[in-house]
Motif scaffolding. Structure first.
Motif, PDB file in Angstrom:
ATOM      1  N   GLY A 191       0.865  -1.260  -0.050  1.00  0.00           N
ATOM      2  CA  GLY A 191       0.044  -0.280  -0.080  1.00  0.00           C
ATOM      3  C   GLY A 191       1.021   1.192  -0.044  1.00  0.00           C
ATOM      4  N   LYS A 192       2.131   1.227  -0.138  1.00  0.00           N
ATOM      5  CA  LYS A 192       2.919   2.465  -0.222  1.00  0.00           C
ATOM      6  C   LYS A 192       2.790   3.148  -1.544  1.00  0.00           C
ATOM      7  CE  LYS A 192       7.687   3.746   0.712  1.00  0.00           C
ATOM      8  NZ  LYS A 192       8.978   3.621   1.008  1.00  0.00           N
ATOM      9  N   PRO A 193       2.477   4.431  -1.328  1.00  0.00           N
ATOM     10  CA  PRO A 193       2.369   5.132  -2.762  1.00  0.00           C
ATOM     11  C   PRO A 193       3.913   5.531  -3.288  1.00  0.00           C
ATOM     12  CG  PRO A 193       1.835   6.424  -0.960  1.00  0.00           C
ATOM     13  CD  PRO A 193       1.897   5.116  -0.265  1.00  0.00           C
ATOM     14  N   MET A 194       3.892   5.477  -4.711  1.00  0.00           N
ATOM     15  CA  MET A 194       4.990   5.921  -5.223  1.00  0.00           C
ATOM     16  C   MET A 194       5.332   7.667  -4.869  1.00  0.00           C
ATOM     17  SD  MET A 194       5.820   6.041  -9.381  1.00  0.00           S
ATOM     18  CE  MET A 194       4.715   7.242  -9.665  1.00  0.00           C
ATOM     19  N   ILE A 195       4.440   8.347  -4.861  1.00  0.00           N
ATOM     20  CA  ILE A 195       4.220   9.825  -4.546  1.00  0.00           C
ATOM     21  C   ILE A 195       3.537  10.095  -3.375  1.00  0.00           C
ATOM     22  CG2 ILE A 195       3.999  12.157  -5.468  1.00  0.00           C
ATOM     23  CD1 ILE A 195       3.841  10.834  -8.514  1.00  0.00           C
ATOM     24  N   TYR A 196       4.177  10.853  -2.618  1.00  0.00           N
ATOM     25  CA  TYR A 196       3.528  11.272  -1.406  1.00  0.00           C
ATOM     26  C   TYR A 196       2.963  12.648  -1.546  1.00  0.00           C
ATOM     27  CZ  TYR A 196       5.877   7.834   1.604  1.00  0.00           C
ATOM     28  OH  TYR A 196       6.354   6.566   2.190  1.00  0.00           O
TER      29      TYR A 196
END
Length: 291
Positions: A191-196
């Motif tokens: 669930g970690k996004p590529m862009i914050y």
């Protein structure tokens, strides 16, 4: 002593005994109800929180279906633009699975203000009704508000503890129109996004939520519902699928259990996700089915 006097004395004694046991069982009954609430049982309230620009109508359908599937509509809590809290309806200690709608009357209110107000509401519910636990359902911004309230205040001893959390279309990593990345983002298997996303007038940054969620409670059951309207944007038209699914990276490892449910097509549109029989019954079963 006359026979009449003896009879009167006996009657007085019997009356006092009956009164004593009446008071005893009344107190015991109230304590039992409070105990059930404090263990997160039959009397645990469920709060419904709408999204940015929403109103009572936003959660009416959810609350109505929930009331048919086991809950009891009890209170509407109104918060005006200055944070003044008012109540409509009636909530008794013996109300089973009470449903409470939280309405921010200033429709466009930043998340940080909503978090402060929701915290105050929860403290009042504990003070007045003795609730030590609660469930919560949030649509869009309301879901972010619930998440950040639980994360920021979980260590507060007076704060009721979140037990079940239903997130519907929560924009944890930004809203399409307020983000330069639009839908050009994705999440990995954790669930970690590529862009914050960066912070703006309405929402905290993803990094802020990530920091706050280090203190998110560890015993919460989470249901994350997201839409994809099949417009080739991988979004519900307002929030990208990646933004919603980034909740997993925030709390997935801390949650008691975590489940994601997609809704595709016309019913996957942002404004239809909280007015959808399929979604409503899934939520009601999640909240009210006995485990």
């Amino acid at each position: 002593m006359s026979k009449t006097a003896k009879t009167n004395i006996i009657l007085i004694i019997v009356t006092l005994i009956v009164a004593f046991f009446a008071v005893f069982f009344a107190i015991r009954s109230d304590n039992l109800l409070m105990s059930r609430s404090s263990r997160g049982g039959q009397n645990t309230p469920t709060l419904y929180v709408h999204g940015l620009g929403g109103s009572r109508r936003s959660t009416n359908h959810l609350a109505t279906i929930a009331s048919r599937d086991g809950g009891n509509r009890s209170l509407v809590i109104l918060v005006d633009k200055n944070g003044k809290i008012d109540y409509k309806g009636k909530l008794q200690l013996n109300t089973r699975k009470p449903i409470i709608q939280v309405i921010f009357q200033k429709k466009f209110t930043p998340v940080d203000k909503q978090v402060s107000w929701l915290h105050e509401i929860l403290l009042r519910l504990r003070d007045h009704y003795g609730f030590k636990y609660y469930n919560a359902v949030g649509h869009s911004t309301g879901a972010v508000t619930i998440l950040d309230t639980a994360a920021k205040y979980d260590k507060d001893e007076d704060m009721p503890k979140l037990q079940k959390f239903v997130s519907i279309a929560g924009p944890y990593d930004g809203v399409i129109k307020l983000s330069s990345m639009g839908t050009d983002n994705y999440v990995d298997s954790q669930g970690k996004p590529m862009i914050y996303s960066e912070s703006n007038k309405w929402f905290p940054s993803y990094q802020t939520l990530l920091n706050d969620c280090k203190n998110f409670p560890k015993d919460v059951s989470v249901l994350n519902i997201y839409g994809n309207d099949n417009s080739k944007q991988d979004s519900d038209g307002v929030v990208s699928v990646a933004s919603v699914k980034s909740l997993k990276y925030l709390i997935g490892k801390r949650a008691k259990n975590y489940e994601e449910i997609p809704v595709n097509g016309v019913n996957g549109q942002h404004s239809r996700l909280h007015h959808n029989i399929f979604v409503d019954h899934i939520i009601a079963r999640f909240l009210f089915d006995e485990n």
